[in-house]
Design a protein around this motif. Structure first.
Motif: not given
Length: 676
Positions: A431-434, A439-444, A449-456
């Motif tokens: 799973a992910s949250v972007t 403008a539709g550009k990625d912020v974060k 699977s991320s180490k620094d921006n972990k989604l629980e």
């Protein structure tokens, strides 16, 4: 030993020699609740056997503590309301018709009682106007200067209580047999707590100016459609005698519609009584089906966004209805089993007053408002989050966070809270949250699977909170000493964003909105200017950190290289590596204070360009607003000096290093590479 009384609870661990204070646990007994227009908003009420108080609904810190609580107008039993135009002016009631105006800025208190003659010790028959100790006080939703209050008549003032106009005749049964002294025969208790034949609830419609409703404690409902000039008794026919109408709620969607919550517990009747009219009281419909027949109802509130969504407070907790009261179900969640005495919806939060467990807030009703029956059967569903205030806080969401006391109130989760329902979660769930900008550009991006921006994610309802920050810049290498070790995480400016949520192969996109903090009169242009500058400074710092890491890596490669060759290292190779290393060291010494080995060393060895840039970033990031002229100038000075050193490094990488590797290749040796 534990003592429970009408003022709360106290605990002793030494046989009663010493007792805890009332502040050790949230056990206040609350009668009514209102919210002001401050930010963050405060909730207010009288608390039994204690002072009236107001307390922040959330804070900029990690929790809500005693420091966020103040005494306010009124006293233990009454309503407290704030001036809609100035939340520092509050009005509060108490027994015997006491009505106080308090200016929190100056501390000035004024008594603005309808009739200032005290009848303490006498029955209600001795009073010119009968005020029970919980009498209504409320402002007009159409005129912020118009303040109402009610005894057995309805009164109004538009000059802060300097004079009052009587708007109604006696809107009660005026039963003289119910107006004598209370208590006896040994002792009486005439403080107006048991004054009867009074108006117990009243309101002006926010849909229709001058539409007034009242409900008495002896069973009568009246309505006026002309601001109090004419009144009509519209009491539902066939109801049991002497229902105490405890709360009127005007329908927020339909003109002429209102809800009334009544009780008869004083007559040993614990039946819930909820009624609705849609025609100004001409006809009524009973709407309490599904509520336990012993859970008598004290209050009812209509949702402000979803028509037909109702909340009811009973002697045994909360109920909810999605069909305008045709059916109800328990809505207890984590609320203790406790009498719910009053409710108010503020900024889409549901604020609940209780008898014995103080205030509770259900933050953000978005999930409740958007819920549909099929959501829980889907593999996953994301709800549209409520607009979030762009608050700079030190955290929040959990009691005891950040070193706050264990009895502190919990803040809402900080940031933009996105409710995500997931039916099933396994070890293989991806799973992910972007977060995307307008403008539709990625912020974060946050992911499982991320180490620094972990989604629980867990099965059921999850509350993911985007902290409103853009990604952090390049972090200094471990052991790098910086006096100004600013965390370079630019905060997103107010505006519209999106979140793309993916769970395995399914995805949903929801809109996000950041609202500027109302406490700061900052324009959108200033927010944008601050953000753009911080991004630029962050990126320049990242460039500096990468340069330092590159220098360290190149020097290490050359040292290791010549070390491995030892005596077999060709003389010209050794000379070239020494020359390049010397140039790299010179650049490194300009970019960073290499002599500093501890935090205090910079008191002896002046900080260099990376530290100076960090100090500029820190200055610009404090507070809200565009960078100052001198901050911009200082950045230009430091950035140009960094650019000069980075240019030298690039020259070494593009000229000196290829020349070195050319010599190495001629001798059939492995080359040295630079990170780009």
């Amino acid at each position: 030993m534990i003592v429970a009384d009408d003022g709360g609870g106290q605990v002793s661990f030494d046989g009663g020699q010493n007792w805890s204070t009332m502040m050790n646990q949230p056990t206040a007994q609350i009668y009514r609740v209102s919210a002001d227009n401050a930010f963050p908003y405060r909730i207010m009420s009288g608390q039994q056997d204690n002072s009236a108080f107001r307390i922040r609904s959330r804070t900029y810190g990690s929790a809500i503590t005693e420091a966020d609580m103040q005494e306010t107008a009124g006293s233990e039993s009454g309503y407290v309301v704030a001036d809609p135009l100035d939340p520092e002016i509050t009005y509060g009631g108490n027994y015997m018709g006491l009505l106080e105006r308090l200016n929190h800025k100056t501390g000035e208190s004024r008594m603005i009682n309808i009739w200032p003659i005290d009848n303490m010790g006498a029955g209600a028959e001795a009073a010119k106007y009968r005020f029970q100790w919980n009498f209504p006080i409320f402002f007009s939703p159409h005129n912020p200067k118009r303040l109402y209050t009610a005894g057995n008549h309805l009164f109004v003032t538009e000059n802060e209580g300097r004079s009052w106009e009587q708007l109604s005749p006696d809107l009660t049964t005026n039963d003289k047999s119910k107006q004598g002294p209370s208590g006896g025969p040994i002792t009486k208790d005439n403080t107006s707590v048991e004054y009867y034949c009074t108006i117990f609830t009243a309101a002006e419609s926010h849909l229709e100016k001058d539409l007034l409703w009242t409900g008495s404690d002896d069973g009568l409902i009246h309505v006026s459609r002309d601001g109090g000039k004419n009144w009509e008794n519209v009491t539902p026919k066939g109801i049991p005698a002497a229902i105490m109408w405890n709360r009127v709620e005007v329908d927020p969607f339909k003109k002429g519609a209102a809800y009334f919550a009544g009780t008869r517990y004083k007559s040993d009747d614990f039946t819930p009584y909820l009624f609705k009219t849609e025609d100004y009281g001409k006809t009524w419909k009973r709407i309490d089906n599904g509520i336990n027949r012993m859970h008598f109802t004290r209050t009812i509130v209509a949702d402000r966004k979803r028509q037909g969504l109702l909340y009811a407070g009973t002697e045994y907790g909360m109920y909810i209805s999605y069909d305008d009261g045709a059916s109800w179900q328990s809505f207890q969640l984590n609320l203790p089993l406790v009498p719910v005495t009053d409710m108010v919806i503020k900024n889409n939060d549901l604020v609940v007053a209780t008898q014995g467990r103080s205030f509770w807030i259900l933050d953000d009703l978005s999930v409740v408002q958007q819920y549909e029956e099929g959501h829980s059967s889907k593999p996953f569903h994301a709800y549209t989050p409520a607009p979030a205030f762009r608050m700079q806080s030190s955290g929040g969401g959990w009691r005891g966070a950040g070193g706050s006391p264990s009895n502190a109130g919990s803040n809402p989760l900080a940031g933009v809270v996105i409710p995500i329902w997931v039916k099933s979660v396994t070890d293989s769930t991806k799973a992910s949250v972007t977060i995307l900008d307008k403008a539709g550009k990625d912020v974060k991006t946050y992911s499982t699977s991320s180490k620094d921006n972990k989604l629980e994610l867990n099965e059921g309802l999850n509350y993911f909170a985007w902290d409103m920050n853009y990604p952090e810049g390049e972090r200094p290498a471990d052991g790098l000493i910086l006096w100004n070790r600013a965390r370079m995480v630019p905060m997103a400016p107010p505006g519209d964003y999106k979140a793309k949520i993916k769970v395995d192969k399914d995805s949903i996109e929801v809109p996000l909105t950041l609202i500027a903090d109302p406490n700061y009169p900052i324009s959108q242009e200033e927010y944008e200017a601050q953000f753009n500058f911080l991004v630029k400074a962050r990126d320049k710092f990242s460039e500096t950190m990468k340069a330092l890491k590159n220098i360290e890596d190149l020097k290490k490669q050359m040292t290791d290289y010549t070390g491995r060759l030892g005596k077999d290292c060709p003389k010209e190779i050794k000379q070239m590596t020494d020359s390049i290393s010397k140039k790299l060291t010179a650049i490194e010494n300009e970019l960073h204070q290499t002599k500093a080995k501890s935090g205090q060393d910079v008191l002896n060895y002046p900080i260099k360009l990376d530290d100076k840039l960090s100090s500029v970033y820190r200055v610009a990031s404090v507070g809200n607003g565009a960078p100052t002229k001198q901050t911009l100038e200082a950045y230009d000075v430091v950035a140009s000096q960094i650019d000069e050193q980075v240019a030298k490094l690039k020259s070494i990488i593009n000229t000196d290093l290829p020349a070195l590797n050319s010599q190495i290749r001629e001798k059939s040796l492995p080359v040295i590479s630079a990170k780009q």
